[in-house]
Structures are given as C-alpha cells and as structure tokens.
Scaffold this active site. Structure first.
Site, mmCIF file in Angstrom:
data_model
loop_
_atom_site.group_PDB
_atom_site.id
_atom_site.type_symbol
_atom_site.label_atom_id
_atom_site.label_comp_id
_atom_site.label_asym_id
_atom_site.label_seq_id
_atom_site.Cartn_x
_atom_site.Cartn_y
_atom_site.Cartn_z
ATOM 1 N N LYS A 191 0.866 -1.326 -0.100
ATOM 2 C CA LYS A 191 -0.007 -0.012 -0.007
ATOM 3 C C LYS A 191 1.148 0.993 0.091
ATOM 4 O O LYS A 191 1.437 1.553 0.865
ATOM 5 C CB LYS A 191 -0.966 0.007 1.191
ATOM 6 C CG LYS A 191 -1.688 1.320 1.258
ATOM 7 C CD LYS A 191 -2.493 1.792 2.411
ATOM 8 C CE LYS A 191 -1.617 2.889 2.957
ATOM 9 N NZ LYS A 191 -2.005 4.164 2.067
ATOM 10 N N GLY A 240 6.732 5.976 8.114
ATOM 11 C CA GLY A 240 5.878 7.113 8.477
ATOM 12 C C GLY A 240 6.437 7.808 9.583
ATOM 13 O O GLY A 240 7.260 7.714 10.176
ATOM 14 N N SER A 241 5.176 8.496 10.057
ATOM 15 C CA SER A 241 5.388 9.212 11.216
ATOM 16 C C SER A 241 5.558 8.500 12.446
ATOM 17 O O SER A 241 5.056 7.417 12.537
ATOM 18 C CB SER A 241 4.442 10.316 11.301
ATOM 19 O OG SER A 241 3.000 9.649 11.790
ATOM 20 N N VAL A 287 2.306 7.508 13.786
ATOM 21 C CA VAL A 287 1.369 6.383 13.269
ATOM 22 C C VAL A 287 2.255 4.925 13.640
ATOM 23 O O VAL A 287 1.956 4.008 13.838
ATOM 24 C CB VAL A 287 1.027 6.539 11.708
ATOM 25 C CG1 VAL A 287 0.717 5.389 11.153
ATOM 26 C CG2 VAL A 287 0.343 7.831 11.569
ATOM 27 N N GLY A 288 3.571 5.085 13.341
ATOM 28 C CA GLY A 288 4.496 3.998 13.664
ATOM 29 C C GLY A 288 4.184 3.115 14.829
ATOM 30 O O GLY A 288 4.370 2.090 15.092
ATOM 31 N N GLU A 342 9.971 2.416 10.274
ATOM 32 C CA GLU A 342 10.972 3.510 10.454
ATOM 33 C C GLU A 342 10.093 4.668 10.633
ATOM 34 O O GLU A 342 9.283 5.089 9.762
ATOM 35 C CB GLU A 342 11.936 3.533 8.965
ATOM 36 C CG GLU A 342 12.898 2.642 8.797
ATOM 37 C CD GLU A 342 13.820 2.696 9.667
ATOM 38 O OE1 GLU A 342 14.200 3.936 10.356
ATOM 39 O OE2 GLU A 342 14.575 1.655 9.888
ATOM 40 N N CYS A 365 13.120 11.985 6.829
ATOM 41 C CA CYS A 365 13.124 11.504 8.261
ATOM 42 C C CYS A 365 14.473 11.856 8.765
ATOM 43 O O CYS A 365 14.757 11.913 9.912
ATOM 44 C CB CYS A 365 12.714 10.398 8.648
ATOM 45 S SG CYS A 365 13.630 9.187 7.483
ATOM 46 N N GLN A 373 0.558 19.433 5.304
ATOM 47 C CA GLN A 373 1.727 19.586 5.714
ATOM 48 C C GLN A 373 2.263 21.040 5.882
ATOM 49 O O GLN A 373 3.108 21.464 6.873
ATOM 50 C CB GLN A 373 2.734 18.814 4.840
ATOM 51 C CG GLN A 373 4.247 18.754 5.157
ATOM 52 C CD GLN A 373 4.515 17.960 6.414
ATOM 53 O OE1 GLN A 373 3.976 16.890 6.690
ATOM 54 N NE2 GLN A 373 5.215 18.849 7.282
ATOM 55 N N GLU A 431 9.175 16.517 15.629
ATOM 56 C CA GLU A 431 9.384 16.488 14.068
ATOM 57 C C GLU A 431 8.498 17.390 13.413
ATOM 58 O O GLU A 431 7.355 17.269 13.585
ATOM 59 C CB GLU A 431 9.404 14.938 13.766
ATOM 60 C CG GLU A 431 9.846 15.033 11.998
ATOM 61 C CD GLU A 431 10.026 13.506 11.389
ATOM 62 O OE1 GLU A 431 8.967 13.009 11.616
ATOM 63 O OE2 GLU A 431 10.974 13.334 10.936
HETATM 64 C C1 UN1 Z 1 17.835 9.507 2.788
HETATM 65 O O1 UN1 Z 1 17.914 10.812 3.584
HETATM 66 O O2 UN1 Z 1 18.626 9.506 1.645
HETATM 67 O O3 UN1 Z 1 11.327 8.631 5.107
HETATM 68 C C2 UN1 Z 1 16.711 8.709 2.996
HETATM 69 C C3 UN1 Z 1 12.552 9.016 5.081
HETATM 70 C C4 UN1 Z 1 13.617 8.200 5.418
HETATM 71 C C5 UN1 Z 1 14.738 7.964 4.100
HETATM 72 C C6 UN1 Z 1 15.662 8.800 3.986
HETATM 73 N N1 UN1 Z 1 13.227 6.809 5.565
HETATM 74 O O4 UN1 Z 1 12.871 10.289 4.928
#
Ligand code: UN1
Length: 481
Positions: free
Chosen positions: A176, A229-230, A233-234, A251, A285, A332, A384
């Site tokens: 998804k 994701g955030s 939610v994660g 992540e 992220c 956003q 964040e």
């Molecule tokens: C990067 O900085 O090259 O969602 C990758 C994100 C990370 C990936 C960053 N999972 O921004």
C-alpha cells in the site's frame, strides 16, 4: 473521491482491478495539474490481495535464485532506462526537484540491482553439534506474506528498498503506497510484472491508511509488516502488529542534530546544513533540524548559512532553476506554519524565510525558515516538523554539543562538521543514533548499507543492504544425524 473507469487499477493476483472509487493525484507545484486518477481499495481488496499472495507464495518460495535474480535485474534495467520519465512523474506527484526525482529513480534501480544479487547470496552455516555425530545447519527462509506500507516523501525509493528484498528472499507482498503518491508505486508494480514476476507475488492496493493500511495491520494472514511514516502512526503500527504476534519493522521520525564545531571548515558546514535541512523541501526523516553550533564559530556560521539559504530558489519542481520544490500538501504546509509560529512564541528568532511565496502556479511554496537563539527544550527542537524549518542552538563546547545532540526522543541520523580527528572519532562512537555523518549531510544515504535508527526513530531490524535479510527472512536451525 469519485467513481471513474479511467482510473489506474489496483493490481491483485496479476490482474488489473479497477475499483468504483478513485482519487485524483495532484501536482503540488501546480494544483490545477491532475497527474492521474487512481483506484482506491478497501478491506475486501486487501483480503483478495492476501489470498492471491498466499496462493502464489509456495511457487515463489521454490523459485530458484536465478529466476528471482533475472526478474529483479530486469526490473532494475527498466527503472534505470526510464530515469527521465519516472523522475518527471515523481517530481510531478511529490514536488521534489527534477534532479532529486531522477536521483531517486536511479537509487530505486540500484536497489533492485543490489537485491537481485542478494537473491544469489543467501548463505547459511553448517556447524558440528556439541553432541557426537550430529550436524547443525542454520538457514534463512522466507517469512511469508509481507505487508508493505510506504510514505509520500520517497515515492519510488522506499517502495523499492522494501519490495526488492522481500522478493529477493522469496516472500509475497501486499503493498500500500501513500495515497498522495500512487503514480510511481503503480509504475513500479507494473514494471515488476512485465519483468516476469508471477501473478500474486506482488499485489498493489492503493487507498488511505485508515482503511487499506489498517486492514493490512489487522490481517491474520499477513506474517510481517514493514512501515515507514510518522512516529505517531508508527507506534500504533508496531503495537497492532506485535499484538497479533506478527513480525514488524517501523521507520519513523527524526529530530536529527547537526553539530558545527569551532574548527569546522565553514563552507563544508554551511553546505551540509543547507542540503541536510532544506533539500527535498526538508521532507526527509533524516533531515537535520537541530543545528548545534559552538560559541567561537556561531556568528560567522549563522551569517553564512542565512545568506546561503535566503538565496535558495523555491518554485515549481520541474523548472530547471528550482532548488527547493513546494511543500507536499495543505496539511503539511499548515503543520510547517504552525511550528514556525510555535518557535516564534517560544522566543526563537526567525532569521530568514517562513513565508508563503507567490509563484505563477498555485502551490505551497515556503521560503526555507531558519531560527536562531533556540534551546533544546523548546518544542521546535523536540517535535518533528517534516518541512523546510531548522533551528540553531548555541553551545559552549564539544561536550555540551554532544550532550544536546543526544538529548532527544529520536535517534536516526546525527552529523558533525569538524576538522578534528579526535572529535570526529569521539562523535562517531558516542552520538546516540543509528547513523553518524562526519562532514556530510545527515540526509542522503547509500543504498547498499544498513539504514535505521534507535529509540523513537526505528523499531525492528535495519533496512537496506545485506542487513535487510534480518527482517525479510526467518532463521531455521536444523539438527540431523
Ligand atoms: C535519505 O535521507 O536518503 O522517510 C533517506 C525518510 C527516510 C529515508 C531518508 N526513511 O525520509
């Protein structure tokens, strides 16, 4: 949402299945430009996708490493050959600049090339038992059916670095993508089918998180879920999936520090922060959001950084002169503005940026915002933002910089600009994060080495490179005599 039979279909069991509902995919650089219509699924579509994956799984588990290699390698070649076209589609649906979009497409292609090789390199161990006459074999097996849920900020690279290892190690997938960027996801799944992937091994169900995502999390026949994701939610994803005993990898966010020491090369430091904080519109992220600067260089660095970022060209992602594309959507954008307001109210000084820019197309063009005079306990330095907003924190010396850098709930990427080997080595060893960057930006990572963080940033095994097998395989220990 509206019903439309022109919409790009979901792909389930190797069939193109249009649903009655579809969403418009908008171009954030020009809200009058509709990239396309994309079907949206529901819990029934997820059910069908899981059933298709389940029945395709035994055949895919038995496919030879050569068969898997050939399919992944062929898909890689097509992704790379379509760099310009897919890069444009990516920039058009997500809003990062065309060079960034093309770069991300190349990265996705290289991920598939790397993982094609991984299909051939899946070693095990043979050991003598501690008991006489017995042999021990340690092997890795596919996990089964994997649910993959990806965010909007890397529309092709993140799907690639989850789907490629899942397939390389013999799993079937229900995928998804984020509802804001179904375009690249759809092309990727289409490419894999044309590369020869058997029907049902990879299924695409587009739609919103609370319906399609939730159905994936709850599905008793999905053996593992990989999510990016955030943080909010994660955490819920981890709790839901773990509660039903399935494997989970998440992540999530970051509040990544970048330390600038008195002995830093000023140009290196300014470039690393301009890139790490603001490129890709700060929507990574891994973005540096806390810029921790020691006394002796603070004023010079701040002046140079301010000049550098106030000259950044913000505009339509597909224009050649553009360096920073628009914010992805209204929600956003409002979040970014809200944090700019919060930082102001907390006493931060807005050195530059923070305003909505008028361009000849309609979009959320935000001038990169830089705050000074902030402290690490302010909300701007704890939560964040996920936009082109960074805050400078002034500290006395390296020890205080390290302490401030580590004082966060997150722990993804931490950077430092210094010419001192002593401080560089100390920082690599002691920064509390999954990734450390010395004189390079916190964001923008290689595709063949592990990616991930600690504490609130990540949960479960690392992604990417050979480490991806920790999540996408189960270890089996066999004893025989
Ligand atoms: C990067 O900085 O090259 O969602 C990758 C994100 C990370 C990936 C960053 N999972 O921004």
């Amino acid at each position: 949402m509206r019903s439309h039979n022109e919409a790009k279909p979901n792909i389930i069991g190797g069939e193109w299945i249009s649903s009655l509902q579809a969403v418009e995919n908008f171009n954030p650089s020009d809200l009058s430009d509709v990239v396309g219509l994309y079907s949206t699924g529901d819990a029934a579509a997820v059910d069908a996708a899981v059933a298709a994956a389940r029945s395709a799984l035994p055949g895919w588990v038995l496919a030879t490493p050569q068969q898997r290699f050939n399919i992944l390698d062929k898909a890689a070649a097509e992704i790379l050959a379509r760099e310009e076209e897919l890069g444009r589609l990516l920039s058009r649906e997500e809003g990062k600049t065309l060079p960034e979009g093309r770069g991300e497409v190349v990265r996705a292609g290289m991920v598939f090339k790397y993982m094609a090789g991984e299909a051939l390199r899946n070693p095990g161990d043979v050991l003598p038992s501690v008991r006489p006459g017995i042999k021990v074999e340690v092997t890795r097996e596919p996990v089964g059916v994997i649910g993959i849920i990806t965010p909007w900020n890397f529309p092709i690279a993140i799907p690639a670095w989850k789907i490629a290892p899942a397939l390389a190690y013999g799993n079937a997938v229900v995928f998804k993508p984020a509802e804001l960027v179904p375009g690249c996801a759809w092309e990727l799944v289409d490419i894999l089918h044309r590369a020869g992937l058997p029907a049902g091994v990879l299924n695409l169900v587009m739609g919103v998180g609370r319906i399609v995502g939730q159905a994936i999390l709850d599905h008793r026949d999905i053996d593992a879920v990989s999510f990016t994701g955030s943080a909010g939610v994660g955490r819920a994803v981890v709790a839901t999936v773990a509660a039903r005993g399935a494997k989970v990898q998440a992540e999530m966010g970051g509040k990544n520090p970048f330390v600038v020491l008195d002995d830093a090369d000023l140009d290196v430091a300014v470039e690393a922060v301009a890139n790490g904080s603001f490129f890709s519109t700060g929507q990574r992220c891994t973005a540096s959001s806390r810029i921790i600067v020691t006394d002796g260089i603070h004023d010079r660095f701040l002046a140079a950084l301010k000049t550098r970022i106030s000259r950044l060209n913000v505009g339509h992602a597909l224009r050649p002169e553009t360096e920073i594309g628009p914010v992805v959507d209204k929600r956003q954008f409002e979040q970014d503005l809200n944090y700019i307001e919060i930082a102001r109210n907390e006493g931060g000084i807005l050195e530059t940026g923070g305003e909505l820019l008028k361009r000849d197309t309609q979009g959320f063009f935000l001038q990169p915002a830089l705050f000074s005079a902030t402290t690490n306990d302010m909300r701007i330095n704890r939560e964040e933002v996920f936009g082109p907003v960074a805050a400078v924190i002034r500290v006395k010396h390296y020890d205080e910089a390290l302490q401030v850098a580590s004082d966060t709930e997150f722990g993804l990427s931490a950077g430092i600009a210094t010419t001192s080997i002593k401080h560089a080595e100390h920082f690599k060893r002691h920064a509390r994060s999954g990734m450390v960057m010395v004189n390079v930006p916190t964001a923008g990572v290689d595709y063949h080495v592990p990616f991930g963080g600690i504490r609130g940033s990540s949960y479960g095994p690392r992604e990417q490179g050979a480490y991806a097998k920790e999540f996408y395989t189960n270890v089996k220990t066999a004893y025989s005599m």
